[in-house]
Design an enzyme around this catalytic site. Structure first.
Site, PDB file in Angstrom:
ATOM      1  N   ASP A  22      -9.885 -11.405   3.706  1.00 19.06           N
ATOM      2  CA  ASP A  22     -11.524 -11.004   3.418  1.00 19.06           C
ATOM      3  C   ASP A  22     -12.759 -11.831   4.198  1.00 19.06           C
ATOM      4  OD1 ASP A  22     -13.529  -9.784   1.677  1.00 19.06           O
ATOM      5  OD2 ASP A  22     -13.199 -11.135  -0.115  1.00 19.06           O
ATOM      6  N   HIS A  39     -15.022  -6.415  11.409  1.00 18.75           N
ATOM      7  CA  HIS A  39     -13.829  -5.809  11.371  1.00 18.75           C
ATOM      8  C   HIS A  39     -12.930  -5.895  12.405  1.00 18.75           C
ATOM      9  CE1 HIS A  39     -14.989  -4.739   7.180  1.00 18.75           C
ATOM     10  NE2 HIS A  39     -15.840  -3.746   7.576  1.00 18.75           N
ATOM     11  N   LEU A 133      10.498  -9.438  11.799  1.00 19.46           N
ATOM     12  CA  LEU A 133       9.662  -9.666  10.640  1.00 19.46           C
ATOM     13  C   LEU A 133       9.184  -8.225  10.214  1.00 19.46           C
ATOM     14  CD1 LEU A 133       7.231 -11.201   9.398  1.00 19.46           C
ATOM     15  CD2 LEU A 133       5.715 -10.631  11.492  1.00 19.46           C
TER      16      LEU A 133
HETATM   17  C1  IPE Z   1     -10.251  -6.566  -0.947  1.00 18.53           C
HETATM   18  O1  IPE Z   1     -11.325  -7.129  -0.521  1.00 18.53           O
HETATM   19  C2  IPE Z   1      -9.485  -5.736  -0.202  1.00 18.53           C
HETATM   20  C3  IPE Z   1      -9.174  -6.031   1.264  1.00 18.53           C
HETATM   21  C4  IPE Z   1      -9.402  -7.272   1.602  1.00 18.53           C
HETATM   22  C5  IPE Z   1      -8.629  -4.821   2.157  1.00 18.53           C
HETATM   23  P1  IPE Z   1     -12.694  -6.598  -0.853  1.00 18.53           P
HETATM   24  O2  IPE Z   1     -13.896  -7.301  -0.314  1.00 18.53           O
HETATM   25  O3  IPE Z   1     -12.873  -5.132  -0.812  1.00 18.53           O
HETATM   26  O4  IPE Z   1     -12.767  -7.048  -2.573  1.00 18.53           O
HETATM   27  P2  IPE Z   1     -13.908  -7.427  -3.604  1.00 18.53           P
HETATM   28  O5  IPE Z   1     -14.604  -6.093  -3.474  1.00 18.53           O
HETATM   29  O6  IPE Z   1     -14.675  -8.639  -3.130  1.00 18.53           O
HETATM   30  O7  IPE Z   1     -13.467  -7.627  -4.938  1.00 18.53           O
HETATM   31  C1  IPE Z   2     -12.481  -7.634   4.537  1.00 14.78           C
HETATM   32  O1  IPE Z   2     -13.895  -8.070   4.795  1.00 14.78           O
HETATM   33  C2  IPE Z   2     -12.221  -6.217   4.868  1.00 14.78           C
HETATM   34  C3  IPE Z   2     -11.940  -5.331   4.009  1.00 14.78           C
HETATM   35  C4  IPE Z   2     -12.314  -5.325   2.713  1.00 14.78           C
HETATM   36  C5  IPE Z   2     -11.458  -3.756   4.402  1.00 14.78           C
HETATM   37  P1  IPE Z   2     -15.057  -7.532   4.128  1.00 14.78           P
HETATM   38  O2  IPE Z   2     -15.553  -6.250   4.536  1.00 14.78           O
HETATM   39  O3  IPE Z   2     -14.757  -7.376   2.516  1.00 14.78           O
HETATM   40  O4  IPE Z   2     -16.290  -8.707   4.174  1.00 14.78           O
HETATM   41  P2  IPE Z   2     -16.976  -9.282   3.191  1.00 14.78           P
HETATM   42  O5  IPE Z   2     -16.327  -9.726   1.933  1.00 14.78           O
HETATM   43  O6  IPE Z   2     -18.208  -8.341   3.003  1.00 14.78           O
HETATM   44  O7  IPE Z   2     -17.427 -10.535   3.813  1.00 14.78           O
HETATM   45 MG    MG Z   3     -14.648  -8.440   1.148  1.00  9.49          MG
END
Ligand code: IPE
Ligand code: IPE
Ligand code: MG
Length: 244
Positions: A22, A39, A133
């Site tokens: 995240d 990303h 792995l």
């Molecule tokens: C969880 O992250 C999903 C992934 C890392 C793929 P999100 O950013 O989507 O989660 P929430 O919305 O903060 O709970």
């Molecule tokens: C994680 O990073 C990637 C996915 C959930 C796909 P985020 O896109 O959720 O990044 P934040 O939480 O907005 O910083």
């Molecule tokens: Mg996120």
């Protein structure tokens, strides 16, 4: 720079590490960049994590790449994420195969583009004999849905007379999950400072050690992984037993 050892003083590394990757969006925002840039850097951090886990001797790595709730995001962001997944599956598979990685995807195939499903199937087939792995990538994955689907499929077997109600045990249940055959995670890491599971591996994480770090996913390095494993080694895993 702090020197970190990856020998863990002869303590074995966790067998299965699961990561909620995240913070890509916040990483990009902090630099005045579009979310897609975060990303992209996140995908590079995936390469680092796979290599690090391999060299540390971790046998299973599960990465949360796209949740069943992530479809709520703007279509352009969903497209960017699917594009990166396409790119990863088509470009990385040769290297993953060469380095002995067995790739599997968990989550619902339904809802994914046909070419992505094909890429997943090809990658799984090509790497299925590898044993260095096992890399599980969670795509269109939701833990509650996985549990519901397992219940439906078990109920169907009971209705068809293939299984008795009393015959439903832990093994029956886990064999109906996407992670069938893979041991439960020992260590579950979430980056970016959020402290929730966001529907990830709900059944499987019953006894995982949870570690939350503030680092945003694109900055997550091998050194940090080693520090997290040190933290894991300091935990007393009691599984309900008395403290020793
Ligand atoms: C969880 O992250 C999903 C992934 C890392 C793929 P999100 O950013 O989507 O989660 P929430 O919305 O903060 O709970
Ligand atoms: C994680 O990073 C990637 C996915 C959930 C796909 P985020 O896109 O959720 O990044 P934040 O939480 O907005 O910083
Ligand atoms: Mg996120």
């Amino acid at each position: 720079m702090e020197v970190v050892s990856d020998t863990f003083e002869d303590l074995p590394p966790p067998v299965h590490v699961a990561i909620i990757m995240d913070g890509n969006g916040r990483w990009a925002k902090a630099r005045g960049l579009p979310r897609v840039a975060g990303h992209k850097r996140g995908a590079e951090a995936v390469r680092t994590a796979v290599e690090s886990c391999k060299s540390i001797g971790i046998k299973y790595l599960t990465l949360y790449a796209f949740s069943s709730e992530n479809w709520k995001r703007p279509a352009t962001e969903v497209d960017d994420l699917m594009g990166l997944l396409r790119h990863y599956l088509s470009r990385e598979i040769k290297q993953l195969d060469k380095s002995g990685v067995c790739l599997r995807c968990i989550g619902e195939r339904e809802g994914l583009a046909k070419d992505i499903i094909r890429l997943i199937e090809d990658a799984e087939e090509k790497t299925r004999h590898n044993t260095e792995l096992t890399l599980q990538i969670a795509v269109n994955y939701g833990g509650q849905n996985e549990i519901l689907n397992a219940c439906r499929s078990i109920a169907r077997e009971v209705a068809d007379g293939k299984l008795s109600v009393d015959g439903i045990d832990d093994d029956t249940f886990t064999s109906h999950l996407h992670t069938a055959g893979v041991p439960d995670p020992d260590l579950l890491i979430r980056t970016s400072g959020e402290k929730r599971l966001s529907n990830f591996l709900l059944w499987q994480s019953a006894y995982a050690e949870l570690v939350f770090v503030d680092t945003l996913w694109p900055d997550f390095s091998k050194d940090e992984l080693i520090r997290v494993i040190d933290e894991f080694h300091s935990r007393d895993r009691r599984y309900g037993n008395s403290s020793g």
